[in-house]
Design a protein around this motif. Structure first.
Motif, PDB file in Angstrom:
ATOM      1  N   VAL A   1       3.173  -5.278   3.965  1.00 52.33           N
ATOM      2  CA  VAL A   1       4.191  -4.557   3.193  1.00 52.33           C
ATOM      3  C   VAL A   1       3.517  -3.584   2.229  1.00 52.33           C
ATOM      4  CG1 VAL A   1       5.959  -4.783   1.422  1.00 52.33           C
ATOM      5  CG2 VAL A   1       5.965  -6.319   3.367  1.00 52.33           C
ATOM      6  N   ASN A   2       2.471  -4.049   1.536  1.00 59.94           N
ATOM      7  CA  ASN A   2       1.917  -3.244   0.451  1.00 59.94           C
ATOM      8  C   ASN A   2       0.771  -2.346   0.866  1.00 59.94           C
ATOM      9  OD1 ASN A   2       3.589  -4.333  -1.531  1.00 59.94           O
ATOM     10  ND2 ASN A   2       2.314  -6.153  -1.640  1.00 59.94           N
ATOM     11  N   THR A   3      -0.082  -2.827   1.747  1.00 64.68           N
ATOM     12  CA  THR A   3      -1.302  -2.077   2.013  1.00 64.68           C
ATOM     13  C   THR A   3      -1.235  -1.283   3.309  1.00 64.68           C
ATOM     14  OG1 THR A   3      -2.414  -3.916   0.935  1.00 64.68           O
ATOM     15  CG2 THR A   3      -3.803  -2.275   1.977  1.00 64.68           C
ATOM     16  N   THR A   4      -0.983  -1.966   4.424  1.00 63.43           N
ATOM     17  CA  THR A   4      -1.000  -1.221   5.685  1.00 63.43           C
ATOM     18  C   THR A   4       0.320  -0.495   5.947  1.00 63.43           C
ATOM     19  OG1 THR A   4      -0.131  -2.983   7.049  1.00 63.43           O
ATOM     20  CG2 THR A   4      -2.487  -3.023   6.621  1.00 63.43           C
ATOM     21  N   LEU A   5       1.376  -0.895   5.254  1.00 64.86           N
ATOM     22  CA  LEU A   5       2.704  -0.295   5.399  1.00 64.86           C
ATOM     23  C   LEU A   5       3.301  -0.472   6.791  1.00 64.86           C
ATOM     24  CD1 LEU A   5       2.234   3.022   3.436  1.00 64.86           C
ATOM     25  CD2 LEU A   5       2.999   0.822   2.610  1.00 64.86           C
TER      26      LEU A   5
ATOM     27  N   ARG B   1       6.557   5.717  -1.241  1.00 66.57           N
ATOM     28  CA  ARG B   1       7.339   5.877  -0.029  1.00 66.57           C
ATOM     29  C   ARG B   1       8.754   5.359  -0.231  1.00 66.57           C
ATOM     30  NH1 ARG B   1       5.478   4.442   6.073  1.00 66.57           N
ATOM     31  NH2 ARG B   1       6.066   2.324   5.773  1.00 66.57           N
TER      32      ARG B   1
ATOM     33  N   TRP C   1       5.677  -2.143   8.162  1.00 66.53           N
ATOM     34  CA  TRP C   1       6.802  -2.979   7.756  1.00 66.53           C
ATOM     35  C   TRP C   1       7.436  -3.691   8.943  1.00 66.53           C
ATOM     36  CZ3 TRP C   1       9.646   0.231   3.373  1.00 66.53           C
ATOM     37  CH2 TRP C   1       8.763   0.336   2.286  1.00 66.53           C
TER      38      TRP C   1
ATOM     39  N   ARG D   1      -2.700   9.902   3.384  1.00 65.15           N
ATOM     40  CA  ARG D   1      -1.566   9.326   4.115  1.00 65.15           C
ATOM     41  C   ARG D   1      -0.235   9.798   3.549  1.00 65.15           C
ATOM     42  NH1 ARG D   1      -1.700   3.107   4.965  1.00 65.15           N
ATOM     43  NH2 ARG D   1      -2.346   3.071   2.803  1.00 65.15           N
TER      44      ARG D   1
ATOM     45  N   ALA E   1       3.155   2.330  -0.914  1.00 66.78           N
ATOM     46  CA  ALA E   1       4.426   1.670  -0.608  1.00 66.78           C
ATOM     47  C   ALA E   1       5.525   2.063  -1.599  1.00 66.78           C
ATOM     48  CB  ALA E   1       4.243   0.159  -0.599  1.00 66.78           C
TER      49      ALA E   1
END
Lengths: 419, 356
Positions: free
Chosen positions: A380-384, B68, A386, B90, B65
């Protein structure tokens, strides 16, 4: 009960009126009760059910590519990688059209990020192709794209795009079970160096179960002792249970770091006594995870066991003893069965709480002690990613629910008692 | 009663004051801790006072996050964010940031050179104005090595010559680069090697040799603590944390400048911000050479503008990651490599960690 005894002695007409009045007042009470919980319901709806529901939905829906690249999505839907042939030239020119159209609002970058989850390097492939778009001839799109990067001439590239462009997809669940798709779209198991989540889920269940069992084993004598004491003594002792319960679990975790570290008080004490010659490795391993998680969840177990034990009358054990049962037999035949609902409640409660823990293992655990929620938070926070985070959450949530249902079934539907 | 009236009055007064001052408002988000304090002291507060802008501050832990989420839900509450380059790339690619034009939006240096040529290479792009360079660096506790002291990355991996546990950040970023350098790959070849399957395997193989002696950390405050507690003898850490430990807490730590991994940090504006003009004005002010030098002086992070270097307090100068004497054997973290490979390498790293 009271109602029916009355009706027997009343005439039927009176009974009808009475019944109606009773129902009326009951209904009024019901409405009042409903009205009272309405704010809570609305609150839960908007802060809990809707957001969590929409997040869980992300595990099966994915509209990045269908939205940004509609033409390509459509032509790829008809293409079958299993035939081991590259898509037709129309697909290639659709890609060029979509790429050109989505430059404006950075849509291509969103697609690139999405595709990179599936295979590293896809991101730079899209970015690189974008830079080659100027003056690309639509009629000759296939050759121009392959000239720009040879990967456009490989079936695997298109397979990844095809399966990432499904609006309804189960591929995140495949990933969550360590499966992936090969070049031709067949589902295959990940290579051992990329297989992670099966082990993670097994580890999560093993750690949580161990913590739950430890909690119940330690909490049982404590709760039973507290329940047997007169309240004059048990209340002050209860404070000792509640005090850590009210303390932030971060504080408690940190204090375990202080206690267990190589030069911490426990090692110093043992060295001082001469019991050990060099400090024990007490922290950053499974041992420290189990110790601190058990300590943090212990109050929940003690309280739920206590509430059940408090309601057990001491006369049963006394009767068993006076009828000739020894202390062990009296305990197992007269006392223990009555505490069973509390045992189950304490076990389930600590298991469910343990299964969602990630800060404690992250702080005191070693590299191979991280639980499933750690990876969910990471996605959720780092690689996104989701979608994958959501699929992992669904599995965790589903697993807990299944276990709960099994447990309730096993205990005849009345196994759980929370206070 | 008297007290109550007084409270009411002061609340009213507070409203009146903020109402009068806040001709516009702005929000500033950074990493918290001493770094953000230094930013507020050297840039945020002076700008707020000079321009009568009410600046709200917030802290975050990196990543894109939150940005976004704000952009996607069209509820943008952050204006200026301090972001690291890999995240900027990114976020910029995804269209989450406002564009910044270095020729218009950034101040020239004293001699009138445009910002573009005053900045170190790679420190500005069309979404970000760089402010400082920080590094992830290997450090050791001097007290633990009375004889010969470690000097190279290879020494970090040498458990025989330099015994004791090591602390590394729980991330493939850093660990893999150092493993290759220790294995003899020249810094300039590291990312090329890591781009191949064999290179990744080589890095993990080298890490295997020290795996059982590694304590993994996640928060930047951990490595100085682990070193001070004697839990480890060597660690990877953020340079400013160790600088603070040496200067303020007088800890016996020493930098291993060999193999320092430099990262770039900069200011960005969240797309859809309601205060783009004010945010740009802030960034122009906060990236002036003097402002960057002040920030460097109080944090020991290296300023990204060449003209700022001479303005930094000389006492801090030798601790800056950008100091010329520390460039031999140093490596610039390649954000494009990590943008491409982070997903796959994170997974491989997690699997490797879990293996006995």
């Amino acid at each position: 009960m009271t109602n029916s005894t009355y009706t027997e002695t009343l005439t039927s007409a009176e009974a009808k009126v009475l019944k109606r009045n009773l129902r009326k007042s009951e209904r009024f009470g019901l409405y009042k009760a409903l009205l009272l919980i309405l704010p809570l319901f609305v609150f839960l709806m908007f802060t809990f059910i809707l957001p969590i529901g929409s997040l869980l939905f992300k595990s099966v829906t994915d509209d990045v590519i269908p939205t940004e690249w509609p033409a390509l999505t459509q032509s790829l839907a008809a293409w079958d990688p299993a035939k081991k042939q590259l898509p037709d030239s129309q697909t290639y020119s659709n890609l060029v059209v979509d790429l050109q159209k989505s430059i404006e609002d950075d849509g291509n970058s969103r697609v690139a990020t999405r595709l990179n989850f599936q295979q590293s390097g896809m991101r730079s492939l899209i970015m690189k192709t974008m830079r080659h778009l100027d003056g690309m001839d639509l009629k000759d799109a296939k050759q121009s794209l392959i000239d720009a990067d040879e990967r456009w001439g490989q079936i695997g590239t298109w397979t990844i795009i095809k399966f990432s462009s499904q609006r309804l997809t189960f591929d995140y669940f495949l990933n969550a079970f360590d499966y992936t798709r090969d070049e031709f779209g067949n589902v295959v198991h990940n290579a051992p160096a990329d297989s992670l989540y099966q082990d993670v889920f097994i580890r999560t269940i093993v750690v949580s179960l161990t913590v739950a069992v430890l909690c119940v084993l330690i909490a049982y004598p404590v709760a039973s002792f507290l329940a047997a004491l007169p309240s004059k003594f048990s209340n002050p002792l209860m404070i000792l249970v509640l005090l850590p319960f009210w303390t932030s679990f971060l504080v408690r975790t940190t204090s375990w770091i202080v206690m267990l570290q190589t030069n911490g008080p426990i090692n110093q004490f043992l060295l001082e006594l001469g019991l050990i010659l060099k400090p024990l490795e007490l922290i950053y391993n499974r041992f420290s995870v189990l110790v601190s998680m058990t300590h943090i969840l212990l109050p929940y177990s003690i309280l739920s066991l206590y509430s059940v034990m408090k309601g057990i009358s001491p006369v049963y054990v006394k009767a068993a003893r006076s009828l000739g049962a020894g202390p062990i037999k009296a305990f197992f035949n007269a006392y223990f069965p009555q505490t069973l609902p509390g045992v189950v409640a304490a076990g389930i409660l600590s298991f469910i709480l343990a299964i969602g823990y990630y800060i404690t293992p992250a702080l005191v655990g070693g590299a191979d002690d991280q639980l499933a929620s750690y990876y969910i938070a990471n996605h959720v926070n780092t690689t996104l990613n989701w979608g994958l985070a959501s699929a992992l959450s669904v599995l965790l949530l589903g697993g807990v629910m299944v276990l709960y249902i099994v447990f309730v079934r096993m205990t005849g539907g009345k196994g759980m008692k929370l206070g | 009663m008297k007290l109550k009236t007084k409270t009411y009055l002061s609340v009213l007064a507070a409203f009146a004051v903020t109402g009068a001052q806040a001709s516009s408002s702005l929000s500033f988000t950074s990493w918290g801790g001493s770094y953000q304090e230094a930013q507020e002291k050297t840039a945020v507060k002076p700008f707020g006072i000079a321009n009568k802008v009410d600046i709200k501050t917030d802290a975050y832990n990196g990543g894109i996050a939150q940005v976004r989420a704000q952009v996607q839900t069209k509820n943008v509450t952050w204006d200026i964010v301090d972001m690291q380059l890999s995240d900027v790339i990114r976020a910029c690619d995804e269209g989450l940031l406002e564009k910044i034009n270095p020729d218009i939006d950034l101040a020239k240096d004293k001699s009138g050179k445009p910002a573009k040529s005053d900045y170190l290479p790679g420190a500005i792009n069309n979404c970000m104005a760089g402010n400082i360079s920080w590094s992830t660096i290997l450090v050791f506790n001097k007290d633990k090595f009375k004889g010969s002291q470690p000097k190279t990355v290879a020494d970090f991996f040498d458990l025989k010559k330099f015994p004791g546990k090591r602390a590394l950040r729980k991330s493939p970023e850093g660990a893999l680069e150092w493993a290759l350098i220790a294995d003899g790959v020249p810094p300039a070849q590291v990312y090329k090697t890591l781009s191949t399957q064999a290179g990744v395997e080589r890095a993990f193989k080298k890490l295997d040799t020290v795996k059982s002696s590694i304590v993994w950390w996640e928060a930047g405050a951990q490595p100085p603590q682990l070193l001070a507690d004697g839990e480890v003898t060597m660690a990877s850490a953020y340079n400013a944390r160790i600088y603070t430990a040496i200067m303020n807490d007088k800890k016996p730590f020493e930098f291993l400048w060999d193999g320092q991994l430099k990262n770039i940090e900069g200011y960005v504006i969240v797309k859809g911000s309601k205060n783009v003009a004010a945010a740009k004005a802030f960034i122009k002010e906060a990236t002036k050479p003097q402002a960057l030098a002040d920030l460097a002086t109080s944090t020991a992070y290296g300023p990204l503008r060449k003209s700022a270097v001479s303005l930094v307090d000389p006492k801090v100068g030798k601790y800056l990651p950008t100091a010329p004497e520390h460039q031999k054997g140093s490596l610039d973290v390649d954000p494009l490599f990590w943008a491409d490979n982070a997903d796959a390498l994170n997974q491989k790293f997690a699997v490797w960690l879990g293996r006995k």
